[in-house]
Write a protein that holds these residues in place. Structure first.
Motif, PDB file in Angstrom:
ATOM      1  N   LYS A 176       0.831  -1.204   0.000  1.00  0.00           N
ATOM      2  CA  LYS A 176       0.000   0.000   0.000  1.00  0.00           C
ATOM      3  C   LYS A 176       0.867   1.256   0.000  1.00  0.00           C
ATOM      4  CE  LYS A 176      -3.801   0.226   2.379  1.00  0.00           C
ATOM      5  NZ  LYS A 176      -4.780   0.197   3.492  1.00  0.00           N
ATOM      6  N   ARG A 177       1.965   1.221   0.753  1.00  0.00           N
ATOM      7  CA  ARG A 177       2.861   2.375   0.783  1.00  0.00           C
ATOM      8  C   ARG A 177       3.512   2.578  -0.585  1.00  0.00           C
ATOM      9  NH1 ARG A 177       5.974   1.007   4.641  1.00  0.00           N
ATOM     10  NH2 ARG A 177       7.920   0.523   3.550  1.00  0.00           N
ATOM     11  N   ALA A 178       3.925   1.467  -1.207  1.00  0.00           N
ATOM     12  CA  ALA A 178       4.544   1.560  -2.533  1.00  0.00           C
ATOM     13  C   ALA A 178       3.556   2.113  -3.564  1.00  0.00           C
ATOM     14  CB  ALA A 178       5.048   0.183  -2.967  1.00  0.00           C
ATOM     15  N   LYS A 179       2.276   1.745  -3.400  1.00  0.00           N
ATOM     16  CA  LYS A 179       1.256   2.249  -4.318  1.00  0.00           C
ATOM     17  C   LYS A 179       1.067   3.756  -4.148  1.00  0.00           C
ATOM     18  CE  LYS A 179      -3.476   1.331  -5.851  1.00  0.00           C
ATOM     19  NZ  LYS A 179      -4.718   0.556  -5.597  1.00  0.00           N
ATOM     20  N   LEU A 180       1.145   4.216  -2.902  1.00  0.00           N
ATOM     21  CA  LEU A 180       1.055   5.654  -2.651  1.00  0.00           C
ATOM     22  C   LEU A 180       2.222   6.387  -3.306  1.00  0.00           C
ATOM     23  CD1 LEU A 180      -0.039   6.090   1.093  1.00  0.00           C
ATOM     24  CD2 LEU A 180      -1.217   6.973  -0.915  1.00  0.00           C
ATOM     25  N   ILE A 181       3.419   5.835  -3.121  1.00  0.00           N
ATOM     26  CA  ILE A 181       4.623   6.465  -3.670  1.00  0.00           C
ATOM     27  C   ILE A 181       4.568   6.484  -5.197  1.00  0.00           C
ATOM     28  CG2 ILE A 181       7.139   6.230  -3.856  1.00  0.00           C
ATOM     29  CD1 ILE A 181       7.068   5.023  -1.014  1.00  0.00           C
ATOM     30  N   GLU A 182       3.949   5.473  -5.771  1.00  0.00           N
ATOM     31  CA  GLU A 182       3.854   5.383  -7.226  1.00  0.00           C
ATOM     32  C   GLU A 182       3.066   6.556  -7.821  1.00  0.00           C
ATOM     33  OE1 GLU A 182       2.615   1.977 -10.550  1.00  0.00           O
ATOM     34  OE2 GLU A 182       1.713   1.972  -8.551  1.00  0.00           O
ATOM     35  N   SER A 183       2.165   7.130  -7.031  1.00  0.00           N
ATOM     36  CA  SER A 183       1.319   8.217  -7.542  1.00  0.00           C
ATOM     37  C   SER A 183       1.989   9.583  -7.467  1.00  0.00           C
ATOM     38  CB  SER A 183       0.016   8.270  -6.733  1.00  0.00           C
ATOM     39  OG  SER A 183       0.281   8.691  -5.401  1.00  0.00           O
ATOM     40  N   VAL A 184       3.250   9.636  -7.072  1.00  0.00           N
ATOM     41  CA  VAL A 184       3.919  10.917  -6.818  1.00  0.00           C
ATOM     42  C   VAL A 184       3.999  11.773  -8.083  1.00  0.00           C
ATOM     43  CG1 VAL A 184       6.252  10.068  -7.277  1.00  0.00           C
ATOM     44  CG2 VAL A 184       5.910  11.992  -5.706  1.00  0.00           C
ATOM     45  N   ALA A 185       3.843  13.092  -7.863  1.00  0.00           N
ATOM     46  CA  ALA A 185       4.008  14.073  -8.949  1.00  0.00           C
ATOM     47  C   ALA A 185       4.672  15.301  -8.345  1.00  0.00           C
ATOM     48  CB  ALA A 185       2.665  14.433  -9.559  1.00  0.00           C
ATOM     49  N   PHE A 186       5.508  15.967  -9.142  1.00  0.00           N
ATOM     50  CA  PHE A 186       6.209  17.152  -8.649  1.00  0.00           C
ATOM     51  C   PHE A 186       5.372  18.383  -8.967  1.00  0.00           C
ATOM     52  CE2 PHE A 186       9.680  14.199  -8.506  1.00  0.00           C
ATOM     53  CZ  PHE A 186      10.456  14.650  -7.438  1.00  0.00           C
ATOM     54  N   TYR A 187       5.046  19.141  -7.910  1.00  0.00           N
ATOM     55  CA  TYR A 187       4.248  20.356  -8.088  1.00  0.00           C
ATOM     56  C   TYR A 187       5.140  21.558  -8.384  1.00  0.00           C
ATOM     57  CZ  TYR A 187       1.230  24.293  -6.931  1.00  0.00           C
ATOM     58  OH  TYR A 187       0.540  25.477  -6.975  1.00  0.00           O
ATOM     59  N   ARG A 188       6.193  21.720  -7.638  1.00  0.00           N
ATOM     60  CA  ARG A 188       7.221  22.732  -7.871  1.00  0.00           C
ATOM     61  C   ARG A 188       8.564  22.034  -7.775  1.00  0.00           C
ATOM     62  NH1 ARG A 188       5.702  28.409  -6.114  1.00  0.00           N
ATOM     63  NH2 ARG A 188       7.945  28.662  -5.817  1.00  0.00           N
ATOM     64  N   ASP A 189       9.629  22.768  -8.012  1.00  0.00           N
ATOM     65  CA  ASP A 189      10.966  22.173  -7.896  1.00  0.00           C
ATOM     66  C   ASP A 189      11.172  21.646  -6.485  1.00  0.00           C
ATOM     67  OD1 ASP A 189      11.529  22.776 -10.482  1.00  0.00           O
ATOM     68  OD2 ASP A 189      12.638  24.622 -10.054  1.00  0.00           O
ATOM     69  N   GLY A 190      11.360  20.344  -6.379  1.00  0.00           N
ATOM     70  CA  GLY A 190      11.642  19.725  -5.098  1.00  0.00           C
ATOM     71  C   GLY A 190      10.427  19.437  -4.247  1.00  0.00           C
ATOM     72  N   ILE A 191       9.213  19.804  -4.689  1.00  0.00           N
ATOM     73  CA  ILE A 191       7.985  19.569  -3.916  1.00  0.00           C
ATOM     74  C   ILE A 191       7.248  18.381  -4.517  1.00  0.00           C
ATOM     75  CG2 ILE A 191       5.858  20.566  -3.051  1.00  0.00           C
ATOM     76  CD1 ILE A 191       8.355  21.957  -2.039  1.00  0.00           C
ATOM     77  N   ALA A 192       7.245  17.269  -3.801  1.00  0.00           N
ATOM     78  CA  ALA A 192       6.605  16.041  -4.287  1.00  0.00           C
ATOM     79  C   ALA A 192       5.282  15.825  -3.560  1.00  0.00           C
ATOM     80  CB  ALA A 192       7.527  14.852  -4.067  1.00  0.00           C
TER      81      ALA A 192
END
Length: 657
Positions: A541-557
């Protein structure tokens, strides 16, 4: 009213008198017609005179009314056209049907008749659509108070530009008092010789004096580590706009001398009362210091607080003297009470449970009954495993009680100890706070605007890794009655391990001292790892959450879960921690649904981004590098939108609460 109008009131009695006289003359004629005839001749002249007067009065009345009507009509037309009040008539399609000359003079158009409001004054449209009775708007750099008569489609415009300028001048010139404190002056100058100390003092004083001179501020040093500044609200607005760069100036100037001084500034504003300003300034300074220093807190009488700065990690500056003094003060409070009730925050973590067990042990060492409040329905996996282990220790397990039982056993002499939080809304049972007068607060989080009212003892150290670390130091100064059990020492160590991410974050020398002491008391590190183990499903479940990551600004995930999937807070925190270990991530935010109607956000940073300030904008809190919040009644998409607004506000618009 004219006199001749008032005289008309005697007409009717006179007519009555004439009528009675005629009747009497007729009766007299029956007895003596000569006398009756004489009387008739005598009454004719007054009657004639009365008729003439009545006719004249009626003619005067008609002339007066005619003249008055003309004058009223003339005055009305004059007022409508010349009165210094703007008047506008519009139709249902927001086209102007008529305006008086006063209003037309404010526009560059030859005539406003037939023009659309969308074209010349679109700021009026929302006022008309929402049928707002009165509103102040700006037209052609002038401010007008607009009054709407919606039924008549009529608008009145009162020019209040000068009034608003006077109000602004009054607000801008109100006095502001600030107290400036050198956070670590005593610690850094303690080992210096007089020459070095004088040089540093001159450097700090000259930097602050230049800042004060450049901004028109009166500045006076009142002690070795404290200054007082007096200025006005117009200057305060400029300082806010510049985000109080003096914080960075002092830190950078002193760092060139291999010494890093930091400032904390408490500002009182928003009231003309000087004593109240002083109280607000001191309260703001306490708030800034309680949040770790190196920042500005601005407090207004309405309770609203703004924060600026707080960009650096708090430097450890606790001393064993303070820990010993607080420990002895806690001992005195415990011995003066009949029992001790210990309570942490909702959805307790290992630090909350571990520090609660530590305070229970402190009470036991002082031979007082102690009870730990716990909601057994609100426990994550690690805490459940700890409680399963504690269940085998009958004496300790029997001290865990529910909120209702705690309310039943509390008395006037009961001491309530709150651990790992200082916000009333976050404690397990807020009714206990209202029932028990003697309250102690022990916490390691940066102080927020919301705080438990009137505690008898407060020990807040944002420099500490965890509340378990603070409580462990208390144990060293308590009477040595009974041995600390292995499970008790292990629970405290687990609290430290969790909050420091296995001694990798927010770890100072005192953290290792506390861990060493607990290890010496029999804390089992293997058992700690057992408590912190996770299932394969949790990992997925944690890996699935991490998989959805997107960068909003430089360095902000930013990572987010599915709308129909529930996650616990620990999982969100672990996902945020994992994201922070990845290349290019300066701050991470994980959003997911906790349960129906509740959205959780966990935030982490490496120190360059103050996630505490961002979470506080969403009614959360925490530390500079570790914070969280909970939001109710919204979707994950809406929570993400509000988070992005808070991030933008942090980077672009200053740090406000």
């Amino acid at each position: 009213m004219p006199a001749f109008i008032e005289k008309r009131s005697i007409r009717y009695p006179f007519y009555g008198l004439i009528g009675i006289t005629v009747v009497l003359l007729i009766v007299l004629c029956y007895y003596n017609w000569v006398l009756s005839l004489v009387g008739l001749f005598l009454i004719i002249p007054p009657l004639y005179y009365m008729i003439v007067i009545e006719s004249s009065q009626r003619k005067e009345m008609e002339e007066y009314i005619s003249t008055l009507s003309y004058r009223v009509k003339r005055v009305g037309e004059e007022a409508l056209m010349e009165m210094p009040i703007g008047i506008m008539l519009i139709n249902d399609d927001y086209f102007i049907e008529w305006t008086n000359p006063f209003l037309s003079s404010y526009f560059d158009e030859d005539t406003l008749i037939g023009k659309s409001l969308y074209e010349i004054a679109d700021s009026l449209i929302p006022l008309i659509k929402q049928e707002v009775g009165t509103e102040i708007i700006t037209l052609h750099e002038r401010k007008f108070r607009v009054i709407l008569k919606s039924e008549e489609k009529l608008l009145y415009f009162f020019d209040v530009t000068e009034q608003k300028e006077i109000e602004k001048m009054y607000h801008d010139e109100r006095t502001v008092i600030a107290i400036i404190f050198l956070d670590n002056y005593d610690e850094l100058t303690q080992g210096m010789d007089d020459q070095m100390r004088g040089s540093i003092n001159n450097l700090v004083t000259s930097t602050l004096n230049k800042w004060a001179q450049d901004n028109g501020i009166f500045l006076k040093r009142i002690s070795s580590e404290r200054f007082i500044a007096v200025f006005n609200e117009a200057i305060l607005q400029l300082l806010e706009k510049g985000k109080f760069t003096v914080l960075d100036d002092v830190r950078e100037m002193t760092s060139k001398q291999n010494i890093s001084f930091t400032l904390s500034i408490g500002v009182g504003a928003g009231t003309p009362s000087l004593p109240e300003l002083g109280v607000l300034a001191q309260s703001s300074l306490d708030l800034a210091l309680g949040r770790g220093g190196d920042q500005v807190a601005i407090k207004h009488p309405n309770g609203k607080v703004k924060f600026f700065g707080g960009k650096t990690n708090p430097v450890e500056k606790r001393t064993r003297v303070r820990a010993r003094v607080i420990s002895h003060a806690l001992k005195d409070l415990i011995t003066a009470s009949d029992k001790v009730i210990i309570m942490g925050h909702k959805n307790p973590d290992m630090d909350s449970i571990g520090s609660s067990i530590g305070i229970y042990k402190v009470a036991q060492m002082n031979q007082k009954d102690a009870y730990i409040v716990l909601n057994f329905q609100e426990m994550d996996g690690a805490v459940q495993r700890l409680m399963e282990e504690i269940r085998h220790q009958e004496q300790l397990f029997s001290r865990f009680i529910g909120p209702e039982e705690a309310l039943e056993i509390s008395t006037e002499k009961t001491l309530l100890v709150i651990v790992d939080t200082h916000k009333p809304a976050l404690v397990i049972e807020e009714r206990l706070l209202n029932r028990i007068d003697n309250v102690v607060v022990i916490d390691h989080h940066r102080r927020g605007e919301e705080f438990i009212e009137n505690p008898v003892l407060v020990y807040m150290e944002p420099y500490a890794s965890s509340t378990a670390e603070l409580v462990t130091e208390f144990l060293e100064y308590q009477p040595k009655r009974g041995k600390i059990e292995m499970i008790e020492a292990t629970a405290l160590l687990a609290g430290i391990v969790v909050d420091t991410k296995s001694f990798t974050l927010r770890t100072g020398a005192r953290t290792f001292d506390a861990a060493s002491y607990l290890r010496g008391q029999g804390a089992d590190t293997i058992l700690v790892q057992k408590f912190l183990k996770e299932s394969v499903n949790t990992y997925i479940k944690r890996a699935k959450l991490i998989e959805s990551v997107a960068f909003y600004r430089d360095g902000i995930a930013i990572a987010k879960g599915e709308e129909n999937e529930l996650h616990d807070q620990v999982l969100l925190a672990q996902a945020a921690d994992t994201l922070l270990t990845m290349d290019g991530v300066a701050a991470s935010f994980v959003i997911a649904k906790r349960n129906e109607g509740l959205i959780g956000i966990s935030a982490r940073s490496l120190g360059n981004v103050n996630v505490q300030v961002i979470m506080e904008k969403l009614q959360g809190g925490g530390h500079l590098t570790n914070a969280a919040t909970q939001m109710t009644g919204i979707s994950i998409t809406e929570a993400e939108r509000q988070l992005k607004i808070a991030i933008e506000d942090y980077f672009e618009g200053g740090k406000k609460e």
